[in-house]
Structures are given as structure tokens and as C-alpha cells.
Scaffold this motif. Structure first.
Motif, PDB file in Angstrom:
ATOM      1  N   GLY A  54      41.775  61.232  48.940  1.00 16.63           N
ATOM      2  CA  GLY A  54      41.089  59.956  48.836  1.00 16.63           C
ATOM      3  C   GLY A  54      39.587  60.037  49.018  1.00 16.63           C
ATOM      4  N   TRP A  55      39.006  58.887  49.326  1.00 13.19           N
ATOM      5  CA  TRP A  55      37.556  58.724  49.505  1.00 13.19           C
ATOM      6  C   TRP A  55      37.276  58.751  50.998  1.00 13.19           C
ATOM      7  CZ3 TRP A  55      33.237  59.305  47.111  1.00 13.19           C
ATOM      8  CH2 TRP A  55      32.130  58.485  47.259  1.00 13.19           C
ATOM      9  N   ASN A  56      36.958  59.938  51.499  1.00 15.50           N
ATOM     10  CA  ASN A  56      36.782  60.157  52.932  1.00 15.50           C
ATOM     11  C   ASN A  56      35.658  61.150  53.174  1.00 15.50           C
ATOM     12  OD1 ASN A  56      39.013  58.694  54.368  1.00 15.50           O
ATOM     13  ND2 ASN A  56      40.224  59.838  52.876  1.00 15.50           N
ATOM     14  N   PRO A  57      35.070  61.164  54.391  1.00 19.38           N
ATOM     15  CA  PRO A  57      34.007  62.119  54.682  1.00 19.38           C
ATOM     16  C   PRO A  57      34.517  63.556  54.722  1.00 19.38           C
ATOM     17  CG  PRO A  57      34.369  60.618  56.548  1.00 19.38           C
ATOM     18  CD  PRO A  57      35.334  60.249  55.475  1.00 19.38           C
ATOM     19  N   GLY A  58      33.586  64.489  54.498  1.00 18.79           N
ATOM     20  CA  GLY A  58      33.904  65.904  54.635  1.00 18.79           C
ATOM     21  C   GLY A  58      34.619  66.533  53.448  1.00 18.79           C
ATOM     22  N   THR A  75      28.321  52.811  53.673  1.00 13.32           N
ATOM     23  CA  THR A  75      28.434  52.566  55.124  1.00 13.32           C
ATOM     24  C   THR A  75      27.977  53.778  55.937  1.00 13.32           C
ATOM     25  OG1 THR A  75      30.727  53.316  55.184  1.00 13.32           O
ATOM     26  CG2 THR A  75      30.361  50.957  54.804  1.00 13.32           C
ATOM     27  N   GLY A  76      27.269  54.693  55.309  1.00 20.84           N
ATOM     28  CA  GLY A  76      26.811  55.900  55.997  1.00 20.84           C
ATOM     29  C   GLY A  76      27.608  57.135  55.635  1.00 20.84           C
ATOM     30  N   GLY A  77      28.751  56.953  55.002  1.00 20.86           N
ATOM     31  CA  GLY A  77      29.587  58.084  54.615  1.00 20.86           C
ATOM     32  C   GLY A  77      28.921  59.010  53.609  1.00 20.86           C
ATOM     33  N   CYS A  78      27.961  58.493  52.867  1.00 24.21           N
ATOM     34  CA  CYS A  78      27.255  59.315  51.883  1.00 24.21           C
ATOM     35  C   CYS A  78      26.621  60.536  52.553  1.00 24.21           C
ATOM     36  CB  CYS A  78      26.196  58.471  51.172  1.00 24.21           C
ATOM     37  SG  CYS A  78      25.251  59.371  49.920  1.00 24.21           S
ATOM     38  N   PHE A  79      26.096  60.350  53.763  1.00 20.95           N
ATOM     39  CA  PHE A  79      25.467  61.456  54.483  1.00 20.95           C
ATOM     40  C   PHE A  79      26.479  62.503  54.930  1.00 20.95           C
ATOM     41  CE2 PHE A  79      22.511  57.867  55.084  1.00 20.95           C
ATOM     42  CZ  PHE A  79      21.368  58.437  54.526  1.00 20.95           C
ATOM     43  N   ASN A  80      27.760  62.151  54.892  1.00 22.38           N
ATOM     44  CA  ASN A  80      28.849  63.087  55.233  1.00 22.38           C
ATOM     45  C   ASN A  80      29.627  63.512  53.993  1.00 22.38           C
ATOM     46  OD1 ASN A  80      28.462  63.181  58.081  1.00 22.38           O
ATOM     47  ND2 ASN A  80      29.282  61.105  58.193  1.00 22.38           N
ATOM     48  N   GLY A  81      28.981  63.428  52.835  1.00 30.15           N
ATOM     49  CA  GLY A  81      29.583  63.941  51.605  1.00 30.15           C
ATOM     50  C   GLY A  81      30.291  62.920  50.741  1.00 30.15           C
ATOM     51  N   MET A  82      30.300  61.657  51.137  1.00 30.71           N
ATOM     52  CA  MET A  82      31.010  60.644  50.353  1.00 30.71           C
ATOM     53  C   MET A  82      30.128  60.149  49.211  1.00 30.71           C
ATOM     54  SD  MET A  82      33.126  58.539  53.250  1.00 30.71           S
ATOM     55  CE  MET A  82      33.957  57.494  52.067  1.00 30.71           C
ATOM     56  N   LYS A  83      29.959  61.044  48.235  1.00 28.43           N
ATOM     57  CA  LYS A  83      29.232  60.708  47.018  1.00 28.43           C
ATOM     58  C   LYS A  83      29.769  61.585  45.901  1.00 28.43           C
ATOM     59  CE  LYS A  83      25.093  63.569  47.805  1.00 28.43           C
ATOM     60  NZ  LYS A  83      23.633  63.466  47.914  1.00 28.43           N
ATOM     61  N   VAL A  84      29.798  61.003  44.713  1.00 26.83           N
ATOM     62  CA  VAL A  84      30.312  61.737  43.565  1.00 26.83           C
ATOM     63  C   VAL A  84      29.559  61.284  42.321  1.00 26.83           C
ATOM     64  CG1 VAL A  84      32.204  60.094  43.087  1.00 26.83           C
ATOM     65  CG2 VAL A  84      32.408  62.480  42.346  1.00 26.83           C
ATOM     66  N   THR A  85      29.295  62.226  41.442  1.00 25.53           N
ATOM     67  CA  THR A  85      28.695  61.920  40.157  1.00 25.53           C
ATOM     68  C   THR A  85      29.600  62.465  39.064  1.00 25.53           C
ATOM     69  OG1 THR A  85      26.735  62.161  38.744  1.00 25.53           O
ATOM     70  CG2 THR A  85      27.210  63.983  40.251  1.00 25.53           C
ATOM     71  N   VAL A  86      29.768  61.692  38.010  1.00 25.83           N
ATOM     72  CA  VAL A  86      30.628  62.115  36.903  1.00 25.83           C
ATOM     73  C   VAL A  86      29.905  61.904  35.588  1.00 25.83           C
ATOM     74  CG1 VAL A  86      32.766  61.646  38.166  1.00 25.83           C
ATOM     75  CG2 VAL A  86      31.810  59.881  36.703  1.00 25.83           C
ATOM     76  N   LEU A  87      30.106  62.830  34.677  1.00 29.81           N
ATOM     77  CA  LEU A  87      29.544  62.728  33.335  1.00 29.81           C
ATOM     78  C   LEU A  87      30.651  62.262  32.400  1.00 29.81           C
ATOM     79  CD1 LEU A  87      27.220  63.133  31.343  1.00 29.81           C
ATOM     80  CD2 LEU A  87      27.970  65.509  31.101  1.00 29.81           C
ATOM     81  N   VAL A  88      30.426  61.111  31.756  1.00 29.60           N
ATOM     82  CA  VAL A  88      31.428  60.535  30.858  1.00 29.60           C
ATOM     83  C   VAL A  88      31.048  60.874  29.422  1.00 29.60           C
ATOM     84  CG1 VAL A  88      32.510  58.397  30.079  1.00 29.60           C
ATOM     85  CG2 VAL A  88      31.931  58.703  32.493  1.00 29.60           C
ATOM     86  N   HIS A  89      32.006  61.450  28.712  1.00 30.29           N
ATOM     87  CA  HIS A  89      31.807  61.881  27.328  1.00 30.29           C
ATOM     88  C   HIS A  89      32.310  60.811  26.354  1.00 30.29           C
ATOM     89  CE1 HIS A  89      30.994  65.983  28.719  1.00 30.29           C
ATOM     90  NE2 HIS A  89      32.012  65.823  29.543  1.00 30.29           N
ATOM     91  N   PRO A  90      31.741  60.773  25.150  1.00 29.45           N
ATOM     92  CA  PRO A  90      32.310  59.874  24.130  1.00 29.45           C
ATOM     93  C   PRO A  90      33.724  60.321  23.799  1.00 29.45           C
ATOM     94  CG  PRO A  90      30.341  61.023  23.305  1.00 29.45           C
ATOM     95  CD  PRO A  90      30.619  61.549  24.666  1.00 29.45           C
ATOM     96  N   LEU A  91      34.511  59.389  23.294  1.00 27.65           N
ATOM     97  CA  LEU A  91      35.873  59.746  22.885  1.00 27.65           C
ATOM     98  C   LEU A  91      35.815  60.796  21.792  1.00 27.65           C
ATOM     99  CD1 LEU A  91      37.632  56.277  22.738  1.00 27.65           C
ATOM    100  CD2 LEU A  91      38.130  58.150  24.299  1.00 27.65           C
ATOM    101  N   PRO A  92      36.690  61.797  21.849  1.00 27.71           N
ATOM    102  CA  PRO A  92      36.708  62.796  20.781  1.00 27.71           C
ATOM    103  C   PRO A  92      37.169  62.160  19.477  1.00 27.71           C
ATOM    104  CG  PRO A  92      38.482  63.195  22.350  1.00 27.71           C
ATOM    105  CD  PRO A  92      37.672  62.044  22.876  1.00 27.71           C
ATOM    106  N   SER A  93      36.676  62.692  18.387  1.00 28.14           N
ATOM    107  CA  SER A  93      37.097  62.202  17.078  1.00 28.14           C
ATOM    108  C   SER A  93      38.562  62.538  16.863  1.00 28.14           C
ATOM    109  CB  SER A  93      36.275  62.860  15.970  1.00 28.14           C
ATOM    110  OG  SER A  93      34.918  62.559  16.144  1.00 28.14           O
TER     111      SER A  93
END
Length: 167
Positions: free
Chosen positions: A35-39, A109-127
């Protein structure tokens, strides 16, 4: 006789218009069973997924303890929610990835400083695959089986719904 022929022709038309190719979205559960948790290293999690336009990203966490903010790269890098473009706090949040772009999510809520961050690259739908592409016999067999099952299922449902009304 003509009445029966028209009804049959209409039934065939309905069947042909309902047998379309389905595209399904994927629900990417952030952190999987953790899930979405620190660490947790969400960079590793994100790198093991491919995201397409129309997919969902979902966050599962303890309500009132954590939350999710969609931010820009600066907010992501600095763990700040200033200028956030979205926020969720239900504990089971589903977010539609509706554009081909990079998305940034953090816990506000401060969890970002304990690793609760995510970045994702979204691609266009394949042909869709063209008819000129060479595929293996297994892929052709699976596709043919799917088309037959899809067509026959549609036919059975339509016949069972329409015929009792008309005849």
C-alpha cells in the motif's frame, strides 16, 4: 415472410455492431500489497509498471493518517503541496491517468519526507496491430478463440433477449 426477414436482418445488424474489440484499463495499486505507507521505495515499484492513457493508479492507506496530492515536479522534489492539482483522502483512491504525461504524487501529511512519493510516466495507447504484422500461431489461435467466444456470447445474449419479444 417479409416481417420475419426484416427482423432477422435487424438481429444480424445488432450482432455485428456489438462485436467490437474491447480495450481494458489497468488498475495499478501503488505499493501492491504494501500500500501507500512510509519507508517503501515507490520508484522501484513504478519502474516495474507500464502506464497507458486510461489506466488507473490507486492508493490504499489508512484514512485520516495519510493522503495523496497530485503536484508538479517542484512539489515532488521538495515535498510541498503548493499548487497541487488534485488531492484525495478517502483511503482507497482511484485516479484516472487521462493524459500521456508524467504524473507526480506525494503524501501531504509529512509522509513524503519518508518516501511516500511516486512519479509515473503515462504513455499513449499503443496502435492496434495491423493485419500486415506477423504473429505467432499461438497468438493467432488465441485471437481467433477470443473472437469466436466474444461473438458467440454476444449472439446468445442478444438472441435470448430479442427473440422472445418478437416471436
Amino acid at each position: 415472410m417479409w416481417n420475419f426477414a426484416l427482423k432477422l436482418l435487424f438481429l444480424i445488424f445488432i450482432i455485428n455492431t456489438t462485436t467490437t474489440t474491447l480495450v481494458s484499463a489497468t488498475d495499478h495499486i501503488v505499493g501492491a500489497n504494501k500500500g501507500w505507507n512510509p519507508g517503501i521505495n515507490y520508484t522501484i515499484w513504478a519502474n516495474n509498471h507500464t502506464f497507458y492513457v486510461g489506466d488507473l493508479i490507486s492508493f490504499r492507506y489508512t484514512k485520516n493518517q495519510y493522503n495523496v496530492f497530485e503536484v508538479n515536479q517542484t512539489g515532488y522534489d521538495n515535498c510541498t503541496i503548493e499548487g497541487a492539482t488534485g488531492n484525495w483522502s478517502k483511503g482507497k483512491d482511484f485516479i484516472l491517468l487521462d493524459k500521456a504525461q508524467r504524473y507526480y504524487f506525494i503524501c501531504g501529511t509529512g509522509g513524503c519526507f519518508n518516501g511516500m512519493k511516486v512519479t509515473v510516466l503515462v504513455h499513449p495507447l499503443p496502435s492496434p496491430p495491423s493485419s500486415n504484422n506477423h504473429t505467432s500461431a499461438d497468438q493467432k489461435s488465441a485471437a481467433a478463440t477470443y473472437q469466436i467466444v466474444s461473438w458467440s456470447s454476444s449472439l446468445m445474449v442478444l438472441v435470448s433477449l430479442i427473440l422472445p419479444i418478437w416471436f
